[in-house]
Motif scaffolding. Structure first.
Motif: not given
Length: 554
Positions: A343-367
């Protein structure tokens, strides 16, 4: 008479030089005792206010002492001569792992990942099966290298295939066409792979040595052992977590273009639905119950992904969602499922941030335009990395690229600036350190890595120095993982010191008494010469930067 005076003068000067050399140990020990007392004061204060428990006292004391020594590394502690603590510990007589304590780590270089990278991440089914089969065989087979196991698996699987593939076609690509010539025989390909794996292990050993130098460890031991493994011994290391990070980090720096979150949110929704359908097919289809009559448990079952990942819908950026740090592994497991990947397709990679703030991490959409996980620009183009400060005085790592990297970086930033100021993600070892929106094209070949806002200046400076050192030392040719770790506590070291000194003193006294008893006056002179020789020998060891070990004492 003149010769006698010259010998006397030489002896006095040599004695003074030896005392000066050994004085560094005395000064360092006194200052470290002062640091330990400071750490105890901090721990006592925190314990009295209820901020730490009795069980946490020892670790808090050690941490405070380490911070005291780190923050005062450039303080002058040697009376009159003005040597700093950093200079003093570089000059003192070092103790080996068996006396001082520390850690011993065995690293294993991942040859399978190296072979996959050399194939330009080939998706050939027989090739991938041979890689997996060789991995399984490696766990139970002794005496054979991974390349030999891969060769056996490849010949078995490819020989049984209805459509056998010539091996050179898998490795002959734009980047490695010179390394793997067209029409090469299988034996030639395997010989090249064997040579590349040996080179990778040698290069990994060299890079590990450079990284250890930045940890300030005295007399480390780095050596290759069988099976593509590297043994690393670090006497006296205090911050062991930092050492682990330095040793196993691939330091694989990459620059990626990104998607805006509104461009991929429908894919995430499709992935969520695909996972839910696979888990609970009865909730979908023509006979599925209406949403209005679903139980709370069934409603949760229909959002397996969004139960843990909160989508970012308020602000247009490269961030697609947030998850609690404790839930990131659950999200990763869900996103790796076959129906989710489809469903996500192979041109999309989802990577977490290296430095989460306040116990929550952001997920980035990499092309991923390559659709193989291959970045347009990597850390191989970095020619210099150093710690500096940005416009607002925050700590950053500034990087300079070579001409080829600067050209690629210029094209990437030009395209992103023209495309609604799209963000470019700076990724290190699969984690996003920063993803700034590109306002204008950057043609100078320079870039920066920032460290977020959830750390103190001291923490940022320490991490920035480590990261700059990793980038300058170079990335590992293949990932390395820790397969064995042994920690030698300082108490064991103290026991060894006491045992060694006791045996040494007893043996020395027996020899001295025997010499006096048997040789009388001549024995006394010999004893004085022996003691002087021992005194000068220890001074020479200290001046040469050698390490004293338990066998050495014996």
């Amino acid at each position: 008479m003149q010769n006698k005076n010259a010998v006397l003068l030489f002896t006095v000067l040599l004695s003074l030089a030896t005392l000066y050399t050994l004085s560094f140990n005395w000064v360092a020990n006194n200052y470290e005792e002062e640091a330990a007392n400071y750490g105890a004061f901090v721990a006592d204060s925190l314990e009295s206010t209820g901020e730490i428990s009795e069980d946490e006292w020892e670790s808090t004391q050690a941490q405070a002492a380490r911070e005291f020594l780190r923050d005062s590394a450039n303080a002058e502690i040697y009376p009159m001569l003005g040597h700093t603590y950093r200079e003093v510990i570089e000059q003192e007589l070092n103790l080996g792992l068996d006396l001082q304590g520390g850690m011993s780590v065995t690293l294993e270089v991942s040859i399978p990942d190296l072979i996959i990278a050399l194939s330009d991440y080939s998706s050939n089914e027989t090739f991938r099966q041979a890689i997996a089969q060789a991995k399984d065989a490696q766990r139970s087979t002794q005496g054979l290298t991974y390349v030999e196991l891969f060769e056996s698996a490849w010949k078995e699987l490819n020989g049984a295939s209805e459509n056998p593939v010539e091996l050179w076609r898998i490795f002959h690509n734009m980047e490695s066409k010179d390394l793997f010539p067209a029409q090469s025989t299988e034996d030639e390909i395997f010989a090249i792979l064997s040579n590349e794996s040996t080179t990778a292990i040698d290069n990994t050993e060299s890079i590990i040595r450079k990284r250890i130098d930045q940890l300030g460890v005295a007399q480390p031991n780095v050596q290759k052992v069988s099976g593509g493994r590297i043994l690393v011994e670090l006497p006296g290391i205090d911050d062991r977590e930092r050492a682990r990070k330095q040793l196993k980090s691939t330091a694989n720096l990459e620059f990626w273009e990104t998607f805006f979150n509104d461009e991929v949110i429908q894919r995430l929704d499709a992935a969520n639905t695909a996972i839910a359908t696979a888990n609970n097919p009865e909730l979908y289809g023509s006979s599925a119950p209406a949403d209005s009559v679903l139980t709370d448990e069934q409603k949760i079952a229909k959002i397996p992904l969004f139960r843990y990942l909160q989508p970012e819908l308020q602000r247009r950026s490269a961030v697609v969602g947030y998850a609690a740090i404790a839930d990131t592994n659950r999200v990763n497991d869900l996103l790796r499922r076959p129906e989710a990947r489809l469903a996500l397709r192979n041109d999309l990679r989802l990577l977490w941030e290296a430095k989460p703030n306040q116990n929550f991490a952001a997920l980035y959409a990499i092309r991923d335009d390559s659709r193989k996980g291959k970045a347009k620009l990597s850390g191989k183009s970095i020619v210099d990395a150093r710690v500096s400060y940005d416009e607002i005085g925050d700590v950053v790592v500034s990087m300079t690229m070579d001409s080829e990297g600067a050209s690629i970086w210029g094209r990437m930033t030009t395209e992103c600036a023209a495309d609604n100021q799209r963000a470019v993600a700076v990724v290190l070892d699969g984690l996003v350190f920063s993803a700034p929106s590109v306002q204008t094209a950057i043609t100078s070949g320079r870039s920066q890595i920032s460290f977020g806002s959830d750390q103190s200046i001291e923490q940022k400076m320490l991490e920035a120095n480590d990261l700059a050192g990793l980038l300058k030392a170079g990335s590992l040719p293949a990932p390395a993982r820790i397969v064995d770790e042994v920690s030698v506590g300082p108490q064991l070291g103290e026991e060894n010191i006491q045992s060694g000194l006791s045996s040494f003193v007893i043996a020395l006294l027996v020899i001295l008494l025997y010499m006096i008893f048997y040789y009388k006056g001549a024995g006394l002179v010999s004893n004085l010469a022996l003691i002087a020789n021992l005194f000068f020998l220890i001074g020479a060891l200290a001046s040469l930067g050698a390490a004293l070990t338990l066998p050495g004492i014996a």
